[in-house]
Design a protein around this motif. Sequence first.
Motif, PDB file in Angstrom:
ATOM      1  N   UNK A 149     -21.125   7.640 -17.122  1.00 48.90           N
ATOM      2  CA  UNK A 149     -20.474   7.518 -18.426  1.00 48.90           C
ATOM      3  C   UNK A 149     -19.802   6.154 -18.574  1.00 48.90           C
ATOM      4  N   UNK A 150     -19.112   5.710 -17.542  1.00 53.26           N
ATOM      5  CA  UNK A 150     -18.454   4.404 -17.580  1.00 53.26           C
ATOM      6  C   UNK A 150     -19.276   3.324 -16.886  1.00 53.26           C
ATOM      7  N   UNK A 151     -20.448   3.705 -16.400  1.00 56.13           N
ATOM      8  CA  UNK A 151     -21.374   2.769 -15.763  1.00 56.13           C
ATOM      9  C   UNK A 151     -20.694   2.045 -14.588  1.00 56.13           C
ATOM     10  N   UNK A 152     -20.110   2.841 -13.657  1.00 59.06           N
ATOM     11  CA  UNK A 152     -19.437   2.263 -12.510  1.00 59.06           C
ATOM     12  C   UNK A 152     -19.594   3.185 -11.303  1.00 59.06           C
ATOM     13  N   UNK A 153     -19.327   2.647 -10.113  1.00 55.35           N
ATOM     14  CA  UNK A 153     -19.371   3.387  -8.855  1.00 55.35           C
ATOM     15  C   UNK A 153     -17.943   3.514  -8.344  1.00 55.35           C
ATOM     16  N   UNK A 154     -17.558   4.724  -7.946  1.00 53.77           N
ATOM     17  CA  UNK A 154     -16.185   4.997  -7.501  1.00 53.77           C
ATOM     18  C   UNK A 154     -16.223   5.444  -6.043  1.00 53.77           C
ATOM     19  N   UNK A 155     -15.454   4.752  -5.197  1.00 56.92           N
ATOM     20  CA  UNK A 155     -15.311   5.110  -3.785  1.00 56.92           C
ATOM     21  C   UNK A 155     -13.916   5.687  -3.575  1.00 56.92           C
ATOM     22  N   UNK A 156     -13.862   6.903  -3.044  1.00 58.11           N
ATOM     23  CA  UNK A 156     -12.590   7.559  -2.721  1.00 58.11           C
ATOM     24  C   UNK A 156     -12.499   7.659  -1.197  1.00 58.11           C
ATOM     25  N   UNK A 157     -11.603   6.838  -0.610  1.00 59.52           N
ATOM     26  CA  UNK A 157     -11.450   6.782   0.845  1.00 59.52           C
ATOM     27  C   UNK A 157     -10.145   7.460   1.233  1.00 59.52           C
ATOM     28  N   UNK A 158     -10.239   8.456   2.137  1.00 64.86           N
ATOM     29  CA  UNK A 158      -9.062   9.255   2.528  1.00 64.86           C
ATOM     30  C   UNK A 158      -8.221   8.485   3.556  1.00 64.86           C
ATOM     31  N   UNK A 159      -7.491   7.466   3.089  1.00 63.26           N
ATOM     32  CA  UNK A 159      -6.595   6.699   3.956  1.00 63.26           C
ATOM     33  C   UNK A 159      -5.385   7.562   4.298  1.00 63.26           C
ATOM     34  N   UNK A 160      -4.810   7.315   5.476  1.00 62.71           N
ATOM     35  CA  UNK A 160      -3.658   8.093   5.907  1.00 62.71           C
ATOM     36  C   UNK A 160      -2.524   7.980   4.890  1.00 62.71           C
ATOM     37  N   UNK A 161      -1.873   9.077   4.661  1.00 67.34           N
ATOM     38  CA  UNK A 161      -0.917   9.163   3.554  1.00 67.34           C
ATOM     39  C   UNK A 161       0.264   8.216   3.727  1.00 67.34           C
ATOM     40  N   UNK A 162       0.816   8.134   4.929  1.00 65.09           N
ATOM     41  CA  UNK A 162       2.033   7.358   5.142  1.00 65.09           C
ATOM     42  C   UNK A 162       1.747   5.977   5.717  1.00 65.09           C
ATOM     43  N   UNK A 163       0.518   5.514   5.635  1.00 66.01           N
ATOM     44  CA  UNK A 163       0.190   4.180   6.123  1.00 66.01           C
ATOM     45  C   UNK A 163       0.623   3.129   5.119  1.00 66.01           C
ATOM     46  N   UNK A 164       1.159   2.017   5.638  1.00 69.49           N
ATOM     47  CA  UNK A 164       1.590   0.928   4.776  1.00 69.49           C
ATOM     48  C   UNK A 164       0.359   0.259   4.158  1.00 69.49           C
ATOM     49  N   UNK A 165       0.457  -0.061   2.874  1.00 65.33           N
ATOM     50  CA  UNK A 165      -0.670  -0.670   2.169  1.00 65.33           C
ATOM     51  C   UNK A 165      -0.999  -2.046   2.719  1.00 65.33           C
ATOM     52  N   UNK A 166      -0.033  -2.718   3.335  1.00 65.83           N
ATOM     53  CA  UNK A 166      -0.305  -4.045   3.888  1.00 65.83           C
ATOM     54  C   UNK A 166      -1.300  -3.999   5.046  1.00 65.83           C
ATOM     55  N   UNK A 167      -1.544  -2.813   5.618  1.00 66.78           N
ATOM     56  CA  UNK A 167      -2.499  -2.671   6.715  1.00 66.78           C
ATOM     57  C   UNK A 167      -3.914  -2.402   6.227  1.00 66.78           C
ATOM     58  N   UNK A 168      -4.116  -2.432   4.903  1.00 72.56           N
ATOM     59  CA  UNK A 168      -5.428  -2.143   4.307  1.00 72.56           C
ATOM     60  C   UNK A 168      -5.923  -3.394   3.607  1.00 72.56           C
ATOM     61  N   UNK A 169      -7.175  -3.758   3.855  1.00 75.26           N
ATOM     62  CA  UNK A 169      -7.792  -4.918   3.215  1.00 75.26           C
ATOM     63  C   UNK A 169      -9.122  -4.489   2.609  1.00 75.26           C
ATOM     64  N   UNK A 170      -9.309  -4.780   1.324  1.00 76.50           N
ATOM     65  CA  UNK A 170     -10.509  -4.362   0.589  1.00 76.50           C
ATOM     66  C   UNK A 170     -11.332  -5.593   0.243  1.00 76.50           C
ATOM     67  N   UNK A 171     -12.633  -5.520   0.510  1.00 75.20           N
ATOM     68  CA  UNK A 171     -13.561  -6.614   0.202  1.00 75.20           C
ATOM     69  C   UNK A 171     -14.793  -6.004  -0.480  1.00 75.20           C
ATOM     70  N   UNK A 172     -14.965  -6.322  -1.757  1.00 76.93           N
ATOM     71  CA  UNK A 172     -16.088  -5.793  -2.536  1.00 76.93           C
ATOM     72  C   UNK A 172     -17.123  -6.895  -2.693  1.00 76.93           C
ATOM     73  N   UNK A 173     -18.358  -6.600  -2.303  1.00 75.39           N
ATOM     74  CA  UNK A 173     -19.488  -7.512  -2.453  1.00 75.39           C
ATOM     75  C   UNK A 173     -20.506  -6.867  -3.398  1.00 75.39           C
ATOM     76  N   UNK A 174     -21.442  -7.651  -3.904  1.00 70.59           N
ATOM     77  CA  UNK A 174     -22.397  -7.076  -4.868  1.00 70.59           C
ATOM     78  C   UNK A 174     -23.172  -5.873  -4.344  1.00 70.59           C
ATOM     79  N   UNK A 175     -23.460  -5.838  -3.039  1.00 76.60           N
ATOM     80  CA  UNK A 175     -24.302  -4.757  -2.517  1.00 76.60           C
ATOM     81  C   UNK A 175     -23.566  -3.810  -1.579  1.00 76.60           C
TER      82      UNK A 175
END
Length: 472
Positions: A318-344
């Motif tokens: 419907x929105x022409x997009x791909x959604x990734x839902x990753x079950x990261x630990x609830x109380x983990x600090x966001x600074x310990x997470x790094x996201x890198x999106x590439x075309x493929x």
Amino acid sequence: MGRITEDLIRRNAEHNECVIFSLEELSLHQQEIERLEHIDKWCRDLKILYLQNNLIGKIENVSKLKKLEYLNLALNNIEKIENLEGCERLTKLDLTVNFIGELSSVETLRGNIHLRELFLVGNPCADFDGYRQFVVATLRQLKWLDGKEIERSERIQALQDFPEVERQVREQEKAYCFRRARDKSEAQRKLREEQERGEKEGHPGLDGRWDADVAADPPPSVGSGDHPQAPEVQAGDPNKKKVGDVEDDLEFWNKPCLFTPESRLETLRHMEKQRKDKEKLSEKKKKVKPPRMLITADGRALNVNEPKLDFSLKDDEKRNQIILDLAVYRYMDTSLINVDVQPTYVRVTVKGKPFQLVLPAEVKPDSSSARRSQTTGHLVVCMPKVGEVIIGGPRAPASVRSTSDSSREHTGERSRQTEKLEVDPSKHSFPDVANIVGGKTPAPRRVRPEPKVMPREEDPGFEDDPEVPPLI
């Protein structure tokens, strides 16, 4: 072995905000300290000093602690009471379980007139005949000895029997000192032998065993289909060494020995050597992990889930997009997470561990977004697809498009021309507020447009006279 350092004292002076010059209480127990030093220079105001369960062999460098009231030196290697005359306010002295055999050394405490409690239980001198009577008669200021109160009658009796008790104590003390000197020389001899044996074992080839082993093992043959045999030999050597170490350890602990200051030091050094050997072995076992392969040599991305997290990948048509839902630990600090999106593919690094997933369609990295849920802590990455299909209305005809194009051009020309409006403020008239609700204004009269009379073509002699009014 531990030593008394300024950093050690500061760490144990947290209750005094790490200030040591005004420190009144200091606890340095179970630090493997061998020598008592520096305290009389750094902590002159000490009133309580705990030094139990160490390896201190001599009482020294405490004579300048004029305010010291309680000194605990239990479970050490002290063999003589000395150098405490300067502790003028000393009230309690604990020397439990040491190696004090010179009972006559308690005479050095006569100058400590405020001394009320003394503990000598667990020392060789406490087994002497007449031990308690000798101490009670020598230190008349004492009120308690080994946790037992000294009665007045006991002191009178001890003073009466002191000459005979002193003679017995001196004889027993002399015999103990003779045995102690013999045990000390024997311990030194064994230490020298062990050092010599360790030096021989530390140099390869001295007894020929290592050279024989090397000669007996043929060099590994590296053929086209054969594997070298050297790793198998190397793998067996640590096991043999480990068995030998276990046997040596059992032999050390099962060997009978006397409880002396030398045996305590030997035990401690043996335990320290074991600890160092274990640390070296653990360091050897630690193998540096090769970096995880994420991209192959031909540039193909791989699916990797090293942090072992649950995930779901959804294709939102419907929105022409791909959604990734990753079950990261609830109380983990966001600074310990790094996201890198590439075309493929998309890569998420969680505490240094990569999670990589190949996408089913090409996406736009610049338009992607990543957010975390405040309730579950999950990481949601939205990635729009490349080549969106925009659905519009029906196609307009060419004539309409041409007209709209021409009108758009005229509008552009008018917008380029700057129009200026001049307003004369004198012509402005303000409404009369009083007559706003006045009489009714007459409705404007509609005038019909006059019909225009067109001459008829069939009347050739018609003349239009302007003075003649038109026909209604």
